[in-house]
Design an enzyme around this catalytic site. Structure first.
Site, mmCIF file in Angstrom:
data_model
loop_
_atom_site.group_PDB
_atom_site.id
_atom_site.type_symbol
_atom_site.label_atom_id
_atom_site.label_comp_id
_atom_site.label_asym_id
_atom_site.label_seq_id
_atom_site.Cartn_x
_atom_site.Cartn_y
_atom_site.Cartn_z
ATOM 1 N N HIS A 160 0.794 -1.237 0.000
ATOM 2 C CA HIS A 160 0.000 0.000 0.000
ATOM 3 C C HIS A 160 0.818 1.274 0.000
ATOM 4 C CE1 HIS A 160 -3.997 -1.804 0.828
ATOM 5 N NE2 HIS A 160 -3.258 -2.759 1.354
ATOM 6 N N LYS A 174 1.009 14.235 1.893
ATOM 7 C CA LYS A 174 -0.327 14.564 1.380
ATOM 8 C C LYS A 174 -0.491 16.066 1.160
ATOM 9 C CE LYS A 174 -2.556 10.538 3.612
ATOM 10 N NZ LYS A 174 -3.185 9.793 2.511
ATOM 11 N N LYS A 210 -14.647 8.582 -4.031
ATOM 12 C CA LYS A 210 -15.930 8.863 -3.371
ATOM 13 C C LYS A 210 -16.444 10.248 -3.756
ATOM 14 C CE LYS A 210 -14.281 5.941 0.337
ATOM 15 N NZ LYS A 210 -13.493 5.920 1.592
ATOM 16 N N LYS A 258 -8.285 13.859 5.024
ATOM 17 C CA LYS A 258 -7.451 12.662 5.031
ATOM 18 C C LYS A 258 -6.489 12.791 6.203
ATOM 19 C CE LYS A 258 -6.435 13.820 0.670
ATOM 20 N NZ LYS A 258 -6.533 12.764 -0.311
ATOM 21 N N ARG A 259 -5.781 11.708 6.534
ATOM 22 C CA ARG A 259 -4.768 11.794 7.563
ATOM 23 C C ARG A 259 -3.822 12.942 7.253
ATOM 24 N NH1 ARG A 259 -4.622 7.975 11.917
ATOM 25 N NH2 ARG A 259 -2.558 8.826 12.274
ATOM 26 N N THR A 284 -8.507 6.778 -1.967
ATOM 27 C CA THR A 284 -9.823 6.191 -2.234
ATOM 28 C C THR A 284 -10.919 7.240 -2.058
ATOM 29 O OG1 THR A 284 -9.659 5.324 0.010
ATOM 30 C CG2 THR A 284 -9.368 3.760 -1.778
HETATM 31 C C1 C3B Z 1 -3.109 3.933 2.205
HETATM 32 C C2 C3B Z 1 -2.469 4.693 1.080
HETATM 33 O O1 C3B Z 1 -1.788 5.811 1.588
HETATM 34 C C3 C3B Z 1 -3.549 5.143 0.116
HETATM 35 O O2 C3B Z 1 -2.991 5.790 -0.990
HETATM 36 C C4 C3B Z 1 -4.353 3.933 -0.350
HETATM 37 O O3 C3B Z 1 -5.454 4.337 -1.111
HETATM 38 C C5 C3B Z 1 -4.847 3.136 0.836
HETATM 39 O O4 C3B Z 1 -3.773 2.788 1.692
HETATM 40 C C6 C3B Z 1 -5.532 1.850 0.434
HETATM 41 O O5 C3B Z 1 -4.732 1.125 -0.443
HETATM 42 N N1 C3B Z 1 -2.161 3.497 3.260
HETATM 43 C C7 C3B Z 1 -2.581 3.600 4.558
HETATM 44 O O6 C3B Z 1 -3.718 4.037 4.810
HETATM 45 N N2 C3B Z 1 -1.756 3.192 5.567
HETATM 46 C C8 C3B Z 1 -0.537 2.698 5.289
HETATM 47 N N3 C3B Z 1 0.236 2.308 6.270
HETATM 48 C C9 C3B Z 1 -0.092 2.578 3.964
HETATM 49 C C10 C3B Z 1 -0.947 2.999 2.948
#
Ligand code: C3B
Length: 809
Positions: free
Chosen positions: A374, A575, A684, A569-570, A680
């Site tokens: 991921h 980001k 949405k 988002k986080r 993701t």
């Molecule tokens: C996340 C990624 O940062 C996203 O780009 C991705 O869409 C999602 O996973 C799902 O695949 N991600 C996360 O939330 N936590 C992590 N440790 C690594 C990736």
């Protein structure tokens, strides 16, 4: 025999007593009242909304259980190949509304609770989110479960039943993030079924002694033994009876007391072991994209994989096939490297307990596991110190060394004399201490490896796992672009839009909600003025709903006659929430410099942020502080407040996303190119007719391919340029005043105290002034230009609505 034999007692009595799924409103009210009286021991006199929610949930759960039982019995009978999704995170959010939708009982329950004097919306609001995840990775797991059940696939999830989910985020008067615990199980959880009879033992520490006979076996004894107890969560499919299972493990001590210590008068010593056993599943680690090498986290990972594998193997053994056929009956998907210990654990079981040879065992293992990566961010790639693994899991460390030995021998055979390659590929990274590289282990122990969007999968194959592609062949590696469930992320969160789509496509809702390609049928309606008016009116009502939400939760007045711009988002440097907030400041400064007449012509805008920062992520927390304090100044400035508002909504969650996403005109996905694996929420927002402002990264790229580049706003440098730019930052830095004067001005204003004392922000600003690893200085100008294009596009409202419709379509 092919003929069913009734197993027990009088078949007729059994059948007469069998509960069906509730069909009529009167069945529903009966079961509701019954739960009020018996499960909750309450009455109409003392039933508040929370109690009513619980009664409704218990009654819905009864329906789920009927389907769940039938589904599980069916799987047992047919013994299909099963898929298992091992994820340390499942970010489920709320369940009641989703369960009602999937059961097709939404309207009937609404009527039922109304007859009993309640309002369904109020009850839904009483449910606490199940927040057993950090962000994208955990929510993806939840979406996959919904999808698996809806597609009638025999898919089970395995995770941990944390006592505390992701922390609750509070904002202090200074604008700092504070963390409070999330005791989500406080009011009981109607959606889980304790299976106190399904338990397994899991060992930690102790000694591993090789048998000495050269067969590679060992005996692992001593140490601490902990019990894993199963809790089952029903996962209903949409418009199908298939109801799958999510099994979450809770840890508890194997023996409640060590009686010897108790008798010796050592009460504290006696309860100590029980405390540490329970600690394993007490809390979700709140780090996203970083690893800390904590012993308790390693114990979580092993506890969960060991319990899950025992459960999977027991189920397989009930089928009565030889162990060599295990991969024909089970596929285990590893959600990131978190469950990678399942690889050495299955080796241990097959070798030490099933007494297979190494080669037989390795063949089974490498046909059973599948690994999803991921992220390619180095700080997120898991590594465990060898001394720690040796201490907690001595037998697994031996097995990992053995896997590494055979593996490196094979590499050496294919690339003779290439020492550097061996060093790069080894499962063990040299250093003090040595570390186990979990991504390498996951890769070589799996049958397939995938990334989560096209660009990301390409990067996995050309960067972090390049050597492995060269060694094993490219066919083992692939791409599976992420997805989202349209049931929750359109029908549930935006029912008006969903109804309009249903009406317009002239299709049953359940047809297009199971086949989103049908949305293409909306395209021609972009040219239909009346349709556009309906479309825009729904967006407007969703904005008003969000404004009401902000009003009731924060007491703030959001104006709804403005463009809503959302980044949720986080918090993370990659980001680039910093880029966004610096852009907002730039806009504010620009507005301040205008005459009132000029301002009147500008586009009104409300900017929303939401997201949590890892508690130890200092720079991310400073970003939150900056956003909050910029908001304070901007929203109070009489010159500009009609044209620019800014909000940081605390405690981002799945439920908050369900209110924010349908209200967005434009959303921001602005990671440095090559850093966001997929994203993701971008999907949405688009599904809900929100336009996308983003970099050429992750799934943004595939979204743009679908909706057409003219309907998205792209900016910034591309992935291949990133490395060179970073090199230049280090070796040929250009002063920021020269490189990007507009940005330099913004940074200086922050330092100079435009938003309160600038000193606290210096560490944050310095990440940009020096090094600028995430390329804020390189992308700022094109970002501002893209924002200007967004403004211009929004001023032509009819054209904008067309883009919105096309984006959904
Ligand atoms: C996340 C990624 O940062 C996203 O780009 C991705 O869409 C999602 O996973 C799902 O695949 N991600 C996360 O939330 N936590 C992590 N440790 C690594 C990736």
């Amino acid at each position: 025999t092919g003929k069913e034999v009734w197993p027990k007692g009088d078949e007729k009595v059994w059948k007469a007593g069998t509960r069906g799924v509730d069909q009529d409103v009167s069945d529903i009210t009966k079961s509701f009242v019954n739960h009020v009286q018996t499960s909750l021991a309450r009455q109409a006199y003392n039933l508040d909304d929370l109690g009513a929610y619980q009664a409704a949930a218990l009654s819905v759960r009864d329906n789920l259980l009927v389907n769940w039982n039938e589904t599980q019995l069916n799987y047992t009978r047919k013994a299909p190949k099963r898929a298992y999704y091992l994820s340390l995170e499942f970010l489920m959010g709320r369940t009641l509304d989703n369960a009602l939708l999937n059961l097709g009982l939404k309207d009937k329950y609404r009527k039922g609770v109304e007859q009993l004097g309640f309002n369904m919306e109020d009850l839904l609001e009483k449910e606490r989110d199940a927040a057993l995840g950090n962000g994208g990775l955990g929510r993806l797991a939840a979406c996959y479960l919904d999808s698996g059940a809806s597609q009638e696939l025999p898919l089970w999830g395995y995770g941990l039943r944390y006592q505390y989910g992701i922390f609750q985020q509070l904002i202090s008067p200074e604008g700092n993030q504070l963390e409070a615990p999330d005791p989500w199980l406080e009011n009981q959880n109607p959606w889980e079924l304790p299976r106190l009879d399904v338990t397994y033992e899991v060992r930690f520490y102790g000694q591993a002694e090789r048998s000495g006979s050269g067969n590679g076996r060992a005996a692992w004894t001593g140490g601490q033994e902990v019990l894993a107890v199963a809790y089952d969560v029903m996962i209903p499919g949409y418009k199908t009876k298939t109801t799958n299972n999510l099994r979450l493990w809770e840890s508890k001590p194997k023996r409640g007391f060590d009686l010897n210590s108790f008798n010796a008068g050592n009460y504290e010593g006696a309860v100590e072991s029980s405390n540490s056993a329970a600690a394993i599943t007490s809390v979700l680690y709140p780090n996203d994209h970083t690893t800390f090498g904590k012993e308790l986290r390693l114990k979580q990972q092993y506890f969960w994989t060991a319990a899950s594998l025992q459960d999977i193997l027991r189920r397989f053994k009930n089928v009565g096939k030889p162990i060599t056929e295990f991969p024909d009956y089970a596929a285990i998907q590893l959600n990131d490297t978190h469950p990678t210990l399942a690889i050495p654990e299955l080796m241990r079981i097959l070798i030490d307990e099933e007494e297979l040879s190494w080669d037989e065992a390795w063949k089974i293992v490498t046909n059973t596991f599948f690994y999803t990566n991921h992220t390619v961010l180095p700080e997120a790639l898991e590594k465990w110190p060898v001394p720690l693994v040796e201490h907690v899991l001595p037998r697994h460390m031996q097995i990992i060394y053995d896997i590494n030995l055979y593996f490196l021998q094979a590499v050496e055979k294919k690339f003779p004399g290439d020492r550097e390659r061996l060093t790069r590929m080894s499962l063990i990274e040299e250093g003090y201490p040595k570390q186990v590289r979990m991504a390498h282990l996951a890769c070589i122990g799996s049958r397939k490896v995938n990334g989560v969007a096209e660009l990301h999968s390409e990067l996995v194959q050309t960067t972090i796992l390049k050597d492995f592609v060269e060694f094993e062949g490219v066919s083992k590696f692939g791409n599976v672009t992420n997805g989202v469930t349209p049931r929750r992320w359109l029908d549930q969160c935006n029912f008006e839009l969903s109804d309009l789509i249903t009406k317009t496509l002239k299709l049953e809702k359940n047809v297009w909600l199971k086949d989103l390609t049908k949305l293409e049928g909306l395209l021609p309606f972009a040219e239909n003025k009346a349709f556009r008016a309906e479309w825009a009116a729904i967006k407007q009502r969703n904005k008003e709903r969000l404004a009401r939400h902000v009003q009731t939760t924060l007491g703030l007045e959001v104006r709804t006659d403005a463009m809503f711009d959302v980044q949720i988002k986080r918090l993370h440097e990659y980001k680039r929430q910093t880029l966004n907030i610096l852009g907002v400041i730039h806009r504010y400064i620009t507005l301040k410099g205008m005459t009132p007449a000029e301002r009147k012509k500008s586009n009104r805008k409300v900017v929303f942020f939401a997201g949590k920062a890892a508690p130890a992520y200092y720079i991310a927390k400073l970003t939150i502080r900056l956003i909050v304090n910029v908001a304070r100044v901007i929203n109070a400035d009489p010159d500009t407040k009609d044209f620019l508002q800014l909000y940081f909504l605390p405690d981002y969650s799945v439920s908050l996303a369900e209110v924010l996403i349908p209200a967005s005109d434009i959303s921001q996905h602005i990671s440095t190119a090559g850093t966001e694996a997929s994203g993701t929420s971008n999907m949405k927002f688009c599904l809900n007719g929100g336009l996308l402002l983003g970099t050429v990264d992750g799934a943004n790229i595939e979204i743009a391919e679908e909706v057409g580049e003219s309907n998205v706003f792209f900016f910034g440098h591309l992935t291949p340029a990133v490395e060179d730019l970073r090199y230049q930052h280090t070796y040929h830095p250009i002063p920021i005043e020269e490189k990007c004067p507009a940005l330099a001005n913004v940074l200086n204003q922050v330092s100079a105290g435009l938003f309160g004392d600038g000193a606290p922000y210096e560490p944050l600003l310095n990440t940009i002034r020096q090094g600028d690893y995430y390329l804020i200085t390189d992308d700022f100008d094109s970002y501002i230009a893209a924002l200007a294009m967004v403004d211009e596009a929004y001023l032509d409202r009819e054209e904008w609505i067309k883009k919105s419709i096309r984006t959904t379509a």
